[in-house]
Structures are given as C-alpha cells and as structure tokens.
Design an enzyme around this catalytic site. Sequence first.
Site, PDB file in Angstrom:
ATOM      1  N   ASP A 105     -23.949 -59.062 -25.240  1.00 22.18           N
ATOM      2  CA  ASP A 105     -24.804 -57.825 -25.388  1.00 22.18           C
ATOM      3  C   ASP A 105     -23.923 -56.883 -24.469  1.00 22.18           C
ATOM      4  OD1 ASP A 105     -26.748 -56.101 -24.976  1.00 22.18           O
ATOM      5  OD2 ASP A 105     -28.264 -57.495 -23.991  1.00 22.18           O
ATOM      6  N   ASP A 121     -34.127 -52.572 -28.813  1.00 19.97           N
ATOM      7  CA  ASP A 121     -35.290 -53.704 -28.461  1.00 19.97           C
ATOM      8  C   ASP A 121     -36.570 -53.559 -29.126  1.00 19.97           C
ATOM      9  OD1 ASP A 121     -33.009 -54.256 -27.011  1.00 19.97           O
ATOM     10  OD2 ASP A 121     -34.111 -54.657 -25.130  1.00 19.97           O
TER      11      ASP A 121
HETATM   12  C1  GLA Z   1     -30.813 -56.121 -23.937  1.00 20.79           C
HETATM   13  C2  GLA Z   1     -31.038 -56.860 -25.171  1.00 20.79           C
HETATM   14  C3  GLA Z   1     -32.312 -57.569 -25.152  1.00 20.79           C
HETATM   15  C4  GLA Z   1     -31.864 -58.801 -23.943  1.00 20.79           C
HETATM   16  C5  GLA Z   1     -31.897 -58.030 -22.723  1.00 20.79           C
HETATM   17  C6  GLA Z   1     -31.582 -59.134 -21.623  1.00 20.79           C
HETATM   18  O1  GLA Z   1     -31.951 -55.293 -23.727  1.00 20.79           O
HETATM   19  O2  GLA Z   1     -31.147 -55.992 -26.041  1.00 20.79           O
HETATM   20  O3  GLA Z   1     -32.491 -58.438 -26.453  1.00 20.79           O
HETATM   21  O4  GLA Z   1     -31.085 -59.589 -24.557  1.00 20.79           O
HETATM   22  O5  GLA Z   1     -30.773 -57.115 -22.851  1.00 20.79           O
HETATM   23  O6  GLA Z   1     -31.271 -58.393 -20.541  1.00 20.79           O
END
Ligand code: GLA
Length: 399
Positions: free
Chosen positions: A150, A220
């Site tokens: 990520d 997200d």
């Molecule tokens: C980002 C990702 C999410 C999750 C969070 C965790 O927002 O897009 O899917 O993994 O980080 O902190």
Amino acid sequence: MRKSLLLAVAVFLLCGRAALAQKSSTSVLAATPPMGWNSWNYFGHNVDDKGVRAAADQMVATGMRDAGYIYVNIDDTWEGERDSSGVIHSNAKFPDMKALADYVHSKGLKIGIYSSPGPQTCAHFAGSYGHEEQDAKTFAEWGIDFLKYDLCGLRPIMLQQAPNDRAAQMRIMIAAYDKMNKALKATGRPIVYSLCEYGWDAVWEWAPSVGGNLWRTTGDVQPNWSSIYAIVNSQAGLEQYASAGHWNDPDMLEVGNGKLTLAENRSHFGMWAMLAAPLLAGNDLPNMTPEVKSVLTNRDVIALDQDTLGKQGVRMYSEGETDVWVRHLAGGALAVAVLNAGAERSLDHPFHLNLSKLGLHGTQKGRDLWTGKEVELTENEPLALEPHGMLLVRIASPK
Ligand code: GLA
C-alpha cells in the site's frame, strides 16, 4: 507380466497428470481472481491473532473455503518494531506470526499480509522502505502467500525527491513496487502481489511489468450504495487490462457490512463477478447472517467471477438509471447484468432490455444466477428491478 505392464502404464499416466496439475497450478499465480477474506473493512485497527483464527475457522465452517475463498489476509496494524538487525516483528496483537500462518495453513487456507513501500503504512505502522529484501524474506519464512503493498508512506518521499515533477514521482513509485516484486521473487515462494495505490497513474498499464497480480483501481470502498455504484462505473473501459494472473481490483467486498440491503449486497457481489474482480470478503464472519452467507457463497455467481476465459465485463449501454453489462465466458457463454442504480422500484416504469444492443438476436434462454431459475430474455422485455437491484443471467448458448 501383463499386470505389471498395466501397472507401470497407470503409474506413468498418474505421475504425468500430477505433474501437469502441478505445472498449471504453479505456472500462473492468481490464474483466476484471488478469493478470500481481509480484515480491514470490518475490523480495521482491531484485527488480532484471535480474530484472524476465528475468521479462518469460519471460512471452513460456513463453506466459504469450499466455495473458493482461500486467502485469509491480515491488513494494516499488525506491524511491530524492527530489531537491531532491522528484522520486522509483529506487535502484541500477533504474538507469533509463524504459528498463526501454520494454523491458517492447517485449515487448508492461505495467509496474506500487508505492508507499504514507504517507511510508514497508512495507519502509521512500520513500512518496508529500505527493508524490502529483509521483509520479503521474513514474510516467506512465516509462510505468507499474499502481500498487499500500500503506497501511503512513500508519497511524501516521492514529493520530496521530485517536487513538481509528476513523471519522476511516478518513476519512483514504479521502482519501489518493482523492488518488492524482485524481493518477493527472490524468496522462491509463490506470493500473490497486490498493488494498492488507489488507481493512480494508470496503474493497470504498468502493474504487470512489476509483477502485480492485482492492482487497486480506485480509492477505498465504503459500505454504502453510492460508493459501490461509483466504483462499478469507474471500471468501465478497464476490461482490456484484465487477464489470467493480472486483475483490476475495485477494492475488497463490503457485502454484509454497513446497512446494505439484500438487493445491494447482491448487486455489489454480482457486479464484482461481472468485473472479474478479486473476491475478498470483508465482513464479520462469526456473525454473518444466513442472507449474507447466501450471497457470498452463491456458486453460480462465484463461477462467473472465476470464469477461466478471464475476460472482464463491459458496460454496453445505460438508459436512465439502468446500466447493462455483458461478460464473455469460456465456451462461448455470455453473462448479462442489468443494474438498477435508481432508488425507486421500477414496477411502474420498467426497463426495456434491448438485446440487439448486446449483439443478441431474439429470445435467449439463460439461468438467473440469483434465483437459480431458467429464464428467457425477450427483445424489449419489461424488467422490474428492485431499487439498487440487478438481474444477472448466464446464457450458455447466446444467439
Ligand atoms: C488504505 C487502503 C485500505 C487499507 C488501509 C489500511 O486506505 O486503501 O484498503 O489497507 O490503507 O491502513
């Protein structure tokens, strides 16, 4: 003599078959979109060893494992400190990651983990920056089978190293993803590589070149209809980038989360299947309702998602608040999805399905994947869809 010859032939054939099966299962990692469960959407920061074990238990007990959900993925907030040699350790919520991985494996499941190419993850835990090889080795030693990587903490570094130079920032990002790709490959363990950088910089164009098996195409997802529907629409046009081992990832499932209605849960799951999307459930498995379970374990819809042709669905046309998608399937079959984005029941104002716009000629026989019933679709047929509901039909022999 004859018996022993027959035996030898049988052994030869069996070994050959086993070798072939082994080859096809190992040669393409994520040959169909990965399926499993991830901790983030429901547990967020509250994920711990106990919760992951419970999720694994439930995946077996509910039949999810047998329906194809294999990966149990721990998202952000597992990370602890690095020791004096730089080796990462899990925090107090995860006393023994290797033991946890062994437990998950003992259930016939696989285990996934999360990190960042930056020094910090999105939730401000330790990322892999400067420790890529070391972390990949640690993950492999624990028995990890899937890594979600990520971007978050790398962003400030990109901005700092290449201020006002978008192209250079992008190069830094791609190099960082490739670094972990090479580190994972060097471990010799097959680890599915999931890129999470929210669909920036046309990730679908370059993700396969850095070993990405799946890549997030959006920000997200949230457990509400407007988020889910916006994501579905943003996937139109990305179909050319999906193929065996390489999948667009419109984010994890919210089925069973928030206040989604049955129609919304079905439309969410059904459209992810149309999109050949990874199916990573994100709900509270020990407290899953029978209704939610029936959505997540619908074998016909899962088979649609996992279709071996590996072609993502295409949005053919929209009319008012209704969208019509098709997905070409192995053996010449076709899936048709009619999605009602409107909040009104369309009984008084039915949608008239135009089959010719889908390249179909006259009445089509198919199977309604949500009711399991055989149906016929006729030209201009009036369809009364639930608010935010969908009709999902598989046509074995389209005409
Ligand atoms: C980002 C990702 C999410 C999750 C969070 C965790 O927002 O897009 O899917 O993994 O980080 O902190």
